[in-house]
Scaffold this active site. Sequence first.
Site, PDB file in Angstrom:
ATOM      1  CB  SER A   1      -0.347  -6.923  -3.854  1.00 25.51           C
ATOM      2  OG  SER A   1      -1.171  -6.320  -4.788  1.00 25.51           O
TER       3      SER A   1
ATOM      4  CB  THR B   1      -1.242  -2.580  -9.165  1.00 23.58           C
ATOM      5  OG1 THR B   1      -0.018  -2.106  -8.599  1.00 23.58           O
ATOM      6  CG2 THR B   1      -2.273  -1.466  -9.178  1.00 23.58           C
ATOM      7  CG  ASP B   2       2.847  -5.046  -6.065  1.00 25.89           C
ATOM      8  OD1 ASP B   2       2.876  -4.144  -6.932  1.00 25.89           O
ATOM      9  OD2 ASP B   2       3.472  -4.979  -4.998  1.00 25.89           O
TER      10      ASP B   2
ATOM     11  CB  THR C   1      -0.868   1.945  -4.288  1.00 22.45           C
ATOM     12  OG1 THR C   1       0.238   1.095  -4.014  1.00 22.45           O
ATOM     13  CG2 THR C   1      -0.365   3.363  -4.428  1.00 22.45           C
TER      14      THR C   1
HETATM   15  N1  ASP Z   1       2.619  -2.523  -3.624  1.00 19.34           N
HETATM   16  C1  ASP Z   1       1.263  -2.096  -3.910  1.00 19.34           C
HETATM   17  C2  ASP Z   1       0.332  -3.274  -3.753  1.00 19.34           C
HETATM   18  O1  ASP Z   1       0.226  -4.059  -4.681  1.00 19.34           O
HETATM   19  C3  ASP Z   1       1.206  -1.579  -5.273  1.00 19.34           C
HETATM   20  C4  ASP Z   1      -0.121  -1.096  -5.705  1.00 19.34           C
HETATM   21  O2  ASP Z   1      -1.143  -1.250  -5.104  1.00 19.34           O
HETATM   22  O3  ASP Z   1      -0.118  -0.504  -6.787  1.00 19.34           O
HETATM   23  O4  ASP Z   1      -0.288  -3.410  -2.757  1.00 19.34           O
END
Ligand code: ASP
Length: 335
Positions: free
Chosen positions: A61, A93-94, A19
Site C-alpha cells: 500500500s 489494505t493499508d 498482503t
Molecule cells: N501492509 C500491507 C499493505 O497494505 C497490508 C495489507 O495488504 O493488508 O500493503
Amino acid sequence: MTSSSAPSAAVTLLTLGGTIFMTQDAPGGHAAPDDDAAARLMGTLVDGVVLTPHEIANVSSSDVRQHHLRAVLERARRAVDEGADGVVLTHGTDTLEESAFLLQRFWDREAPLVVTGAMRPASAPGADGPANLRDAVAVAASPTARGLGVLAVVDGQVHLADQVTKTSSRAISAFASEPSSPVGMVDGADVRVLHRGPGRDAPRPGTLPDHLPRVPTLMAGLDDDLDLLDHLPADAIAGLVIAGVGMGHVSPAAMPRLRRLLRAGVPVVVATRIGSGGTSTHHYAYPGSEVDLLDAGATMAGFLPPAKARLLLQVLLTDGATREEIREAFAAHAS
Ligand code: ASP
C-alpha cells in the site's frame, strides 16, 4: 435484493499487490510480495465467471502511486467498454480506502469497480485472500452491484468507497462503513445489496493527474499549537488538512497560524482524528472550536476522515475549485 452471478459473466482482475499477494519467508515469518502468489490465487474463481487478469504492479500500500491508479482507471474503463461486467482490483489494505475513494471521484461507468485485499499473507494458515477475491469477483459480476460505483469487498462485507474505513491493523474483519453500514453482503455467488447508499458526486470525465498538489495533514492534540506552521512558507503548500480533536477543534493558539494561511489563500480543511461521528459546524463556539474555525474561513470535512479529506482537497485544487466550491464539495459529505 439477492442475485447469483449470471452464467458467463466477464470480470477483469487488475492486481496492484498488498498482503493478498505476499508470502512469508518461513512459517510465521516476514511477508513480502510474491509473484507466484497471484498465479495460485487465480484458482479461486466463481463458477461461470470468466476472469481476465492483468498485473499493474505488485507493491505494498505504501508504495502505491498516482501513476498506478491512473493505469487502473484507464484499464478498468477500457475493460468495461470492451464488454466486462465488472472489474476487481487487488490492493494492500493499508491505503485501500484511499485508492477506492480517489478512483470513485473518476469512475464514470455503471459497472462496479471492486477493490479487495487480505489481512493474512497467502502462505499463512487461514489466509483470507482466496475468500475475499472470490467474493470480490462475485460482486463485480453481479447485476445488483451496477450503479454503486467503486466498492470495497472484505470479509463478506461490501462497502461504498466513500464510506469504507480500516478500523483494525490486525483483525481479519478490518473494515467498516462510516457513518452508515455495509452496503451489502457476499458469500461466494450470493450477493445481497442491502441499501443503495447516499447519491454519488458526479464523476470527473478525465483521468487522474500524475501528481496531486501538496496538501499535508497535521494532527491536533493535547498541548499542541501546530507551531510547525511557523516554519512553513505559505507558498510551500497548496492546502492543509487538520486532523482535529473531537468534532474538529484545534488549540486557541493554533488559530492565528491557521488564519495566516487562510488569509494567504491556502484552503484549510478540518477533519476529526476520531474514527466515527465526523465534524460539526455548530456545537461549540470557543476559540479553536468549529465555529471559530468556520469564522476564520476553514472548511469542515464532515464524515470524511483526514486521509480522504486530503484526497478530496487535492482533487478539488486540481480542478481549480474556488473556496465556495470546496466548501460545497465537503458539505456533501456532512450528512
Ligand atoms: N501492509 C500491507 C499493505 O497494505 C497490508 C495489507 O495488504 O493488508 O500493503
